[in-house]
Design an enzyme around this catalytic site. Structure first.
Site: not given
Ligand code: ADP
Length: 515
Positions: A239, A273
């Site tokens: 991720e 993010c």
């Protein structure tokens, strides 16, 4: 907060105040094999418990977190510099909701599933089973230090794996808090272990041959981990970063979009993010929208009080990244709409909330992840142009499309190369644990949350069952005389219009020839 390493200890410094608030013992790398030994022993017992019993431990964990919600929020806020409201809304809530979701669905998602068996394999039954992998290594970052560590951990635990967590050394207090929460929830010894320390500790655990690696962090480290994992053929989920575009069409609710852009860009001081990192606005409403956005941004309160909107940066090294990107943009002709030039920034971890216009698509401010309170705004003329801009980076984590025309919004969403797209909102897909989460391109490999996030920590095993009454199978030896029979069997079976008479005849003849 960030930490300074000395004599095997991590000194924890609160970023909002600059004070040393704790000290945490680092895990010596020579202990890595011990962790794996313990983890494997614990795995044997933990994986043999019925899932309902494993989920009972998650229930206890959840209740403990509910009871101590305020204390946990304060640890997160001290450790990261994020405001308390964000600690509870964006770190604690999604973790609790993930536990809830897993408690409700894991039994069914990880249970044995019956699958249809084709007619040609007559008489058999087919199933899929999910078998835990073993010891899962979770390496987590500092921006949402609770959620991004605990959600993969509990997903792996529910499936029957034991877990080693290596939390970010930038937020070691949250790492300690997580360890403490699991211990006090009574998880059997060794089922979850936490290794504290920096990248050397992370690298040593990565090389220690876990059965699965779940990594959340930078693209750079993700690539290093993937290389090590490839050497040992260890499966991974990565991720990584994002540079999420927000596309605002002229027919959008501009009031709402301006509020969303300010929140999406500056929540967690922009250290997210998936957020609003590049804003594309249809030219017809560009100036009107920019004014609304500036009003919104200028109304935000920075600080560490209970009512503050935007907290401090978490990691000092990040400040230079933000500075560099802004410097490059300004040198190349970008214009500050809010905020200050880097040379006018005050000392400390609170950066000005900065909106920038007149930027080019090849600038770092558009192409590279910022992880700071910096928002470039760019006008566009056509739907095609907006899509090309949005897809024009190496990232693809999340995106948002703003329009009152639902068909147009869905059409554009469909063409964005992105792990998720939100229509008339930002970021929020991550809060629905029923949806898969993950990136395209350099934003990562794999998905978690949803059913995928439970199954990924298991070997997906196919089972076929025959009752074993027949002496032989038609495809077994001997082959003598079978070829023409198979020819007519398959031709009759696979023809667009199936010839049942020939099929049954060929099948029976094959069976009979099977003495
Ligand atoms: P971020 O800047 O978001 O913290 P990093 O990728 O540097 O991203 O760090 C994320 C996590 O990865 C942290 O827990 C860190 O200690 C760990 N880490 C950094 N380098 C390595 C490495 N070479 N091997 C394993 N883990 C690492």
């Amino acid at each position: 907060m960030h930490s300074v390493e000395y004599a095997g200890k991590l000194a924890v410094i609160a970023p909002a105040t600059g004070k040393v608030i704790a000290e945490i013992q680092e895990t010596p790398v020579h202990e890595v094999p011990l962790f794996y030994d313990q983890g494997r022993k614990a795995f044997d017992k933990w994986s043999s418990l019925p899932i309902t019993q494993r989920l009972a431990f998650l229930r206890k964990l959840k209740q403990l977190m509910v009871d101590e919600m305020d204390e946990i929020a304060r640890v997160i806020s001290d450790d990261t510099g994020k405001v308390l409201t964000e600690a509870i809304v964006a770190d604690i809530m999604p973790t609790l909701d993930a536990i809830d979701h897993i408690i409700r669905h894991a039994g069914q998602v990880l249970g044995r599933r019956r699958v249809k068996t084709p007619l040609l394999l007559f008489g058999k039954k087919s199933f899929i089973e999910y078998m835990p992998r073993g010891v899962v290594l979770v390496i987590s970052p500092w921006n949402y230090p609770l959620q991004l560590a605990m959600v993969p951990m509990i997903s792996a635990l529910a499936g029957g794996n034991s877990v080693i967590l290596k939390p970010s050394e930038v937020t070691p207090l949250v790492g300690k808090c997580i360890e403490d929460l699991f211990m006090r929830s009574g998880f059997p010894q060794g089922t979850i272990q936490v290794a504290h320390g920096g990248k050397e500790v992370g690298a040593a655990f990565t090389a220690g041959k876990p059965d699965y690696i779940f990594f959340t962090g930078s693209v750079r480290t993700g690539k290093i981990i993937q290389q090590q994992a490839a050497k040992d053929l260890i499966p991974t989920t990565l991720e990584l970063g994002g540079k999420d575009p927000m596309i605002v069409f002229g027919d959008a609710n501009l009031e709402r979009a301006a509020k969303a852009a300010a929140w999406g860009a500056f929540t967690n001081s922009g250290q997210v993010c998936m957020s609003a990192e590049r804003l594309y606005v249809e030219r017809a409403v560009y100036h009107e929208f920019l004014e609304k956005l500036k009003t919104e941004v200028n109304s935000l309160q920075q600080g560490d009080g209970i009512n503050a909107d935007v907290g401090s940066m978490t990691f000092p090294a990040q400040i230079n990244v933000v500075k560099e990107q802004l410097d490059e943009a300004l040198k190349r002709g970008a214009k500050l709409e809010t905020g200050l030039k880097p040379e006018d920034w005050k000392e400390g971890m609170f950066l000005p909330l900065t909106v920038v216009t007149e930027v080019d698509q090849d600038m770092k401010i558009i192409q590279e992840e910022t992880f700071g309170p910096l928002l470039p705004v760019v006008p566009f003329d056509t739907e095609e142009e907006a899509i090309a801009y949005a897809n024009g980076t190496v990232f693809g984590l999340n995106a948002s499309v703003w329009s009152r025309d639902r068909e147009k919004a869905r059409r554009v969403a469909c063409r964005l190369v992105s792990g998720a797209v939100v229509i008339n909102d930002v970021i929020i897909t991550v809060a629905n644990h029923g949806l898969p989460f993950g990136g395209t391109k350099e934003s990562g490999i794999g998905r978690y949350h949803s059913e995928a996030g439970l199954r990924v920590f298991c070997h997906e095993k196919s089972i076929m069952e025959d009752r074993g009454f027949m002496k032989s199978e038609i495809q077994w030896y001997p082959y003598k005389g079978k070829y023409p029979l198979f020819l007519s069997l398959f031709k009759s079976y696979f023809s667009e219009k199936r010839d049942w008479v020939t099929f049954v005849k060929s099948y029976i003849t094959l069976l009979k020839s099977n003495k």
